[in-house]
Design an enzyme around this catalytic site. Structure first.
Site, PDB file in Angstrom:
ATOM      1  N   GLY A 140       0.808  -1.210   0.000  1.00 50.52           N
ATOM      2  CA  GLY A 140       0.000   0.000   0.000  1.00 50.52           C
ATOM      3  C   GLY A 140       0.842   1.261   0.000  1.00 50.52           C
ATOM      4  O   GLY A 140       0.333   2.353  -0.219  1.00 50.52           O
ATOM      5  N   GLY A 152       2.973   2.061  -2.164  1.00 46.74           N
ATOM      6  CA  GLY A 152       3.109   2.564  -3.534  1.00 46.74           C
ATOM      7  C   GLY A 152       4.424   2.211  -4.189  1.00 46.74           C
ATOM      8  O   GLY A 152       4.773   2.779  -5.226  1.00 46.74           O
ATOM      9  N   THR A 196      12.627   1.993  -2.534  1.00 47.94           N
ATOM     10  CA  THR A 196      12.891   2.966  -3.600  1.00 47.94           C
ATOM     11  C   THR A 196      14.379   3.008  -3.911  1.00 47.94           C
ATOM     12  O   THR A 196      14.783   3.013  -5.080  1.00 47.94           O
ATOM     13  CB  THR A 196      12.391   4.362  -3.177  1.00 47.94           C
ATOM     14  OG1 THR A 196      10.983   4.307  -2.985  1.00 47.94           O
ATOM     15  CG2 THR A 196      12.714   5.409  -4.240  1.00 47.94           C
ATOM     16  N   LYS A 205      16.002   8.699  -2.568  1.00 50.39           N
ATOM     17  CA  LYS A 205      16.489   7.950  -1.409  1.00 50.39           C
ATOM     18  C   LYS A 205      15.322   7.130  -0.833  1.00 50.39           C
ATOM     19  O   LYS A 205      15.059   6.039  -1.324  1.00 50.39           O
ATOM     20  CB  LYS A 205      17.079   8.911  -0.378  1.00 50.39           C
ATOM     21  CG  LYS A 205      18.309   9.648  -0.940  1.00 50.39           C
ATOM     22  CD  LYS A 205      19.116  10.386   0.120  1.00 50.39           C
ATOM     23  CE  LYS A 205      18.496  11.718   0.472  1.00 50.39           C
ATOM     24  NZ  LYS A 205      19.390  12.542   1.330  1.00 50.39           N
ATOM     25  N   GLY A 206      14.598   7.645   0.146  1.00 46.39           N
ATOM     26  CA  GLY A 206      13.493   6.881   0.729  1.00 46.39           C
ATOM     27  C   GLY A 206      12.713   7.774   1.669  1.00 46.39           C
ATOM     28  O   GLY A 206      13.158   8.879   1.999  1.00 46.39           O
ATOM     29  N   GLY A 254       9.807   6.091   3.957  1.00 45.48           N
ATOM     30  CA  GLY A 254       8.839   5.361   4.792  1.00 45.48           C
ATOM     31  C   GLY A 254       8.951   5.627   6.286  1.00 45.48           C
ATOM     32  O   GLY A 254       8.257   6.482   6.843  1.00 45.48           O
ATOM     33  N   GLU A 255       9.827   4.892   6.946  1.00 46.05           N
ATOM     34  CA  GLU A 255       9.921   4.995   8.413  1.00 46.05           C
ATOM     35  C   GLU A 255      10.323   6.381   8.912  1.00 46.05           C
ATOM     36  O   GLU A 255       9.869   6.801   9.988  1.00 46.05           O
ATOM     37  CB  GLU A 255      10.925   3.966   8.940  1.00 46.05           C
ATOM     38  CG  GLU A 255      10.501   2.542   8.711  1.00 46.05           C
ATOM     39  CD  GLU A 255      11.704   1.624   8.626  1.00 46.05           C
ATOM     40  OE1 GLU A 255      11.783   0.706   9.442  1.00 46.05           O
ATOM     41  OE2 GLU A 255      12.573   1.834   7.757  1.00 46.05           O
TER      42      GLU A 255
END
Lengths: 346, 162
Positions: free
Chosen positions: A39, A41, A83, A278-279, A281-282
């Site tokens: 979820g 993406g 990513t 880079k990223g 999420g967390e």
């Protein structure tokens, strides 16, 4: 306010992702990846990366994911790595396919392969976009004439530098992201109740490949951070049984608890990431609780040192600061035994 | 066993079920309508929300027998084979859902709100979603999508990119 940095792409152990990209004769591409969409993406991001490298539309990339029959094994949709690590693998695999198509298209266009670029579903001569051939025709030509169908595979494993056993120095992660979040809170000094009114979140994630998905990650992380700061707590009885094992009494934020969230995506580019990414999420959750607790201090002058900052704790801290005695927070029931918490006020 | 006849998404359906069967179990197990989700099964999470006679209910807390002779709308009743419901369309456009488990319940709560109040304020939207938990999204893009359906435009209240 609170600031943070967060590492992306651990190197303490092998951390590879792999991808297979295949150009189809109708001008679409197929990407095989072991990563899992939950979820966040990530499959959209991987399709965008593949499409960008091949000069086709995102919708023209068919993603086959998380199937041990067909896809490469992946280290996991964990550690805010997809990513960066899987994205790099997808881009490298797509780049191989692109270079194979350049070799096929070069004689078709009467130029050298290095003079070509992939754009708008065509392989075209750099600077002379009118000299071009449709990517589907190149893929078909590769199959029926040159006999070299464009299929590429690649892996990416963040470069490791072993930690020095003496100094502990080394390169433990591929890259780092940075963020600042600012919280505005309303504290009721007669009850200790904290209402988070607004959070402004400024995040560096390298290139934001899909800004809408970045916003979604930030807003979701902040909702978890609001729960972490003010509501969520697992409680045990003296026998070690959880006494709030369901959503009736393990309280998490509803739409009514959520502040207004303003997301600011910092413009940045990381040369080691796919198209500079880079990223995200967390990291979105990391500074939220700290920002809220700093805002509580700013509002009423008390430091809450254990989470969650419930109304009882905040109220007790306010009273302690004013030199008034208040009884400790009431316990929930005869069996209840809260985990030992440090005194809320310092 | 009790005999239950209800109109589900415009179609009369009947079933003979044990009396303790909830509306949620009836929909999922007997009618194979698995859009409404079994989350907490005690009325906390709202993933099972469906509309009964115009009102959003937790179908896990309602007995099938209580719905006998009434009209039920589930998420399956919104889209046609060639067209999404405007709420579904805007949720897709705004990236309102992530894992999506809460989605059917959220959308049914939103539909019940808009049916009753076609131009809700942000606070009224937040209130209408108050019984639907979402662990992924922070609700912001859902609120924006519901506003977009209601007004065709968005108040910059829920969230925005600076």
């Amino acid at each position: 306010m609170a600031c943070m940095w967060y590492p992306i792409g651990f190197t303490v152990a092998a951390n590879p992702s792999s991808a297979v990209v295949k150009m189809n004769e109708d001008g679409t591409a197929t990407l095989l990846t072991g990563t899992v969409e939950t979820g966040q993406g990530s499959l959209t991001i991987l399709a965008q990366i593949t499409a960008q490298e091949l000069g086709i539309a995102t919708d023209d990339v068919h993603v086959v994911s998380a199937d041990t029959d067909t896809t490469p094994m992946d280290t996991g949709a964990i550690a805010s790595r997809t990513t960066y690590v899987t994205g790099n693998a997808a881009r490298l695999a797509a780049e191989k396919v692109k270079l194979m198509m350049f070799d096929v298209a070069a004689p078709m266009l009467g130029v050298k392969a290095h003079q070509l670029e992939a754009k708008d579903h065509r392989i075209q001569v750099k600077g002379y976009p009118q000299r071009s051939v449709h990517i589907a025709d190149v893929a078909n030509h590769a199959r029926v004439v040159t006999g070299e169908p464009p299929i590429g595979s690649a892996s990416f494993n963040p470069a490791t530098v072993a930690l020095d056993p003496e100094t502990g120095q080394g390169k433990p992660f591929g890259t780092y992201v940075y963020a600042t979040q600012i919280a505005e809170v309303d504290v009721d000094d007669e009850t200790g109740d904290v209402d988070v009114i607004r959070i402004v979140a400024s995040h560096d994630c390298g290139t934001a490949i899909n800004p809408m998905l970045v916003e979604g990650q930030v807003e979701g992380g902040i909702s978890m951070g609001v729960g972490f700061a003010l509501q969520e707590e697992i409680l045990f009885d003296s026998a070690g049984r959880q006494i709030n094992p369901n959503l009736t009494n393990y309280i998490m934020p509803t739409s009514l608890d959520m502040p207004e969230v303003e997301v600011d995506i910092v413009d940045n580019y990381d040369p080691t990431g796919p198209f500079g990414a880079k990223g995200v999420g967390e990291p979105t959750l990391v500074p939220t609780a700290a920002a809220i607790l700093n805002a509580i201090h700013n509002a009423v002058g008390v430091r809450i040192t254990s989470l969650p900052a419930t109304a009882e704790k905040v109220f007790a801290a306010i009273k302690a600061k004013r030199g008034q005695h208040v009884p400790p927070p009431p316990l929930g029931g005869p069996d209840e035994h809260r985990l030992p918490n440090p005194s809320p006020a310092t | 066993m009790v005999n239950v006849s209800i109109k589900v998404n415009g179609e009369m359906r009947t079933a003979s079920v044990p009396p303790e069967t909830t509306l949620l179990r009836l929909l999922r197990d007997n009618f194979n309508l698995t859009g409404a989700k079994l989350g907490c099964d005690v009325g906390d999470c709202g993933a099972c929300t469906v509309i009964v006679d115009g009102l959003p209910v937790n179908s896990c807390l309602m007995l099938a027998n209580q719905v006998d002779g009434r009209e039920v709308l589930t998420i399956e009743g919104l889209a046609t084979t060639d067209k999404l419901h405007p709420l579904q369309k805007k949720f897709e456009e705004f990236g309102s859902l992530q894992c999506g488990f809460c989605g059917p319940g959220i959308i049914m709560s939103a539909k019940a709100l808009l049916d009753e109040n076609p131009a809700p304020t942000v606070m009224q939207i937040r209130d209408a979603l108050g019984g639907n938990l979402c662990r992924c999204t922070g609700y912001a893009k859902m609120i924006e999508a519901i506003q977009a359906v209601a007004n065709g435009s968005i108040e910059p209240v829920a969230s925005k990119s600076a």
